[in-house]
Design a protein around this motif. Sequence first.
Motif, PDB file in Angstrom:
ATOM      1  N   THR A 203       0.827  -1.213   0.000  1.00  0.00           N
ATOM      2  CA  THR A 203       0.000   0.000   0.000  1.00  0.00           C
ATOM      3  C   THR A 203       0.857   1.257   0.000  1.00  0.00           C
ATOM      4  OG1 THR A 203      -1.785  -1.147   1.131  1.00  0.00           O
ATOM      5  CG2 THR A 203      -1.803   1.249   1.253  1.00  0.00           C
TER       6      THR A 203
ATOM      7  N   SER B 288     -11.756  -3.302   4.712  1.00  0.00           N
ATOM      8  CA  SER B 288     -12.647  -2.409   3.955  1.00  0.00           C
ATOM      9  C   SER B 288     -12.727  -2.857   2.503  1.00  0.00           C
ATOM     10  CB  SER B 288     -12.155  -0.965   4.043  1.00  0.00           C
ATOM     11  OG  SER B 288     -12.240  -0.502   5.352  1.00  0.00           O
TER      12      SER B 288
ATOM     13  N   GLU C 233     -15.038  -2.597   0.369  1.00  0.00           N
ATOM     14  CA  GLU C 233     -15.586  -1.600  -0.551  1.00  0.00           C
ATOM     15  C   GLU C 233     -14.494  -0.690  -1.106  1.00  0.00           C
ATOM     16  OE1 GLU C 233     -15.833  -0.092   3.642  1.00  0.00           O
ATOM     17  OE2 GLU C 233     -16.473  -1.940   2.669  1.00  0.00           O
ATOM     18  N   GLU C 234     -13.457  -0.470  -0.337  1.00  0.00           N
ATOM     19  CA  GLU C 234     -12.329   0.337  -0.808  1.00  0.00           C
ATOM     20  C   GLU C 234     -11.428  -0.450  -1.759  1.00  0.00           C
ATOM     21  OE1 GLU C 234     -11.323   3.565  -0.456  1.00  0.00           O
ATOM     22  OE2 GLU C 234     -13.288   3.891   0.436  1.00  0.00           O
TER      23      GLU C 234
ATOM     24  N   TYR D  31      -5.743  -0.545  -1.931  1.00  0.00           N
ATOM     25  CA  TYR D  31      -6.128   0.683  -1.222  1.00  0.00           C
ATOM     26  C   TYR D  31      -5.711   1.877  -2.066  1.00  0.00           C
ATOM     27  CZ  TYR D  31      -7.039  -1.791   3.163  1.00  0.00           C
ATOM     28  OH  TYR D  31      -7.554  -2.615   4.127  1.00  0.00           O
TER      29      TYR D  31
ATOM     30  N   ASN E 113      -6.607   4.888  -0.953  1.00  0.00           N
ATOM     31  CA  ASN E 113      -6.604   5.946   0.048  1.00  0.00           C
ATOM     32  C   ASN E 113      -5.863   5.429   1.283  1.00  0.00           C
ATOM     33  OD1 ASN E 113      -7.276   7.707   2.145  1.00  0.00           O
ATOM     34  ND2 ASN E 113      -9.281   8.156   1.277  1.00  0.00           N
ATOM     35  N   SER E 114      -4.731   6.019   1.586  1.00  0.00           N
ATOM     36  CA  SER E 114      -3.937   5.534   2.721  1.00  0.00           C
ATOM     37  C   SER E 114      -4.655   5.753   4.052  1.00  0.00           C
ATOM     38  CB  SER E 114      -2.560   6.188   2.743  1.00  0.00           C
ATOM     39  OG  SER E 114      -2.659   7.579   2.893  1.00  0.00           O
ATOM     40  N   THR E 115      -5.552   6.718   4.116  1.00  0.00           N
ATOM     41  CA  THR E 115      -6.317   6.956   5.350  1.00  0.00           C
ATOM     42  C   THR E 115      -7.171   5.733   5.674  1.00  0.00           C
ATOM     43  OG1 THR E 115      -6.380   9.317   4.856  1.00  0.00           O
ATOM     44  CG2 THR E 115      -7.954   8.505   6.483  1.00  0.00           C
ATOM     45  N   VAL E 116      -7.798   5.160   4.657  1.00  0.00           N
ATOM     46  CA  VAL E 116      -8.612   3.957   4.862  1.00  0.00           C
ATOM     47  C   VAL E 116      -7.722   2.799   5.300  1.00  0.00           C
ATOM     48  CG1 VAL E 116     -10.135   2.283   3.751  1.00  0.00           C
ATOM     49  CG2 VAL E 116     -10.350   4.715   3.209  1.00  0.00           C
TER      50      VAL E 116
ATOM     51  N   TYR F 129      -4.898   2.971   6.983  1.00  0.00           N
ATOM     52  CA  TYR F 129      -4.494   3.169   8.375  1.00  0.00           C
ATOM     53  C   TYR F 129      -5.653   2.906   9.338  1.00  0.00           C
ATOM     54  CZ  TYR F 129       0.098   4.863   7.075  1.00  0.00           C
ATOM     55  OH  TYR F 129       1.380   4.937   6.598  1.00  0.00           O
ATOM     56  N   LYS F 130      -6.868   3.220   8.929  1.00  0.00           N
ATOM     57  CA  LYS F 130      -8.038   2.935   9.767  1.00  0.00           C
ATOM     58  C   LYS F 130      -8.213   1.423   9.894  1.00  0.00           C
ATOM     59  CE  LYS F 130     -12.942   3.864  10.217  1.00  0.00           C
ATOM     60  NZ  LYS F 130     -14.128   4.423   9.583  1.00  0.00           N
ATOM     61  N   ASP F 131      -8.068   0.700   8.768  1.00  0.00           N
ATOM     62  CA  ASP F 131      -8.151  -0.756   8.822  1.00  0.00           C
ATOM     63  C   ASP F 131      -7.040  -1.333   9.692  1.00  0.00           C
ATOM     64  OD1 ASP F 131     -10.418  -0.991   7.282  1.00  0.00           O
ATOM     65  OD2 ASP F 131      -9.417  -1.901   5.562  1.00  0.00           O
TER      66      ASP F 131
END
Length: 114
Positions: A51, A75, A77-78, A86, A88-91, A93-95
Amino acid sequence: MKKLVLLIMIIFSILNSQCSNLKKSTANGCKENIEFKDAFILNINKVENYTLQKEFNKKEFNDGIEFLSKYCHVSEEELMNYANEYTNSTVFYKDKEGWLKWYNENKCRNIQFK
């Protein structure tokens, strides 16, 4: 001399505290499967390396996602995009935060491989 004695007492106190915490975790029946822990962290690293473009091994990424999704939320859906990664790196990091939280909540349950 007094500073040295004080420093030694502080170090001893810290070490004693850490040892008693270790005894408590063993005494409370925590059965952490170290093999599983190593595999879990390895698969997080596979996903993270791909990622963040540290490595470009898509198979390792897919293997990591597959492994993690057996145990905790991914995630999807992402990941349902043309590149299946991924975007989006924000998603990510949330995962990752969720994966580590899941592991910490379940580590004393002697997690077995599925």
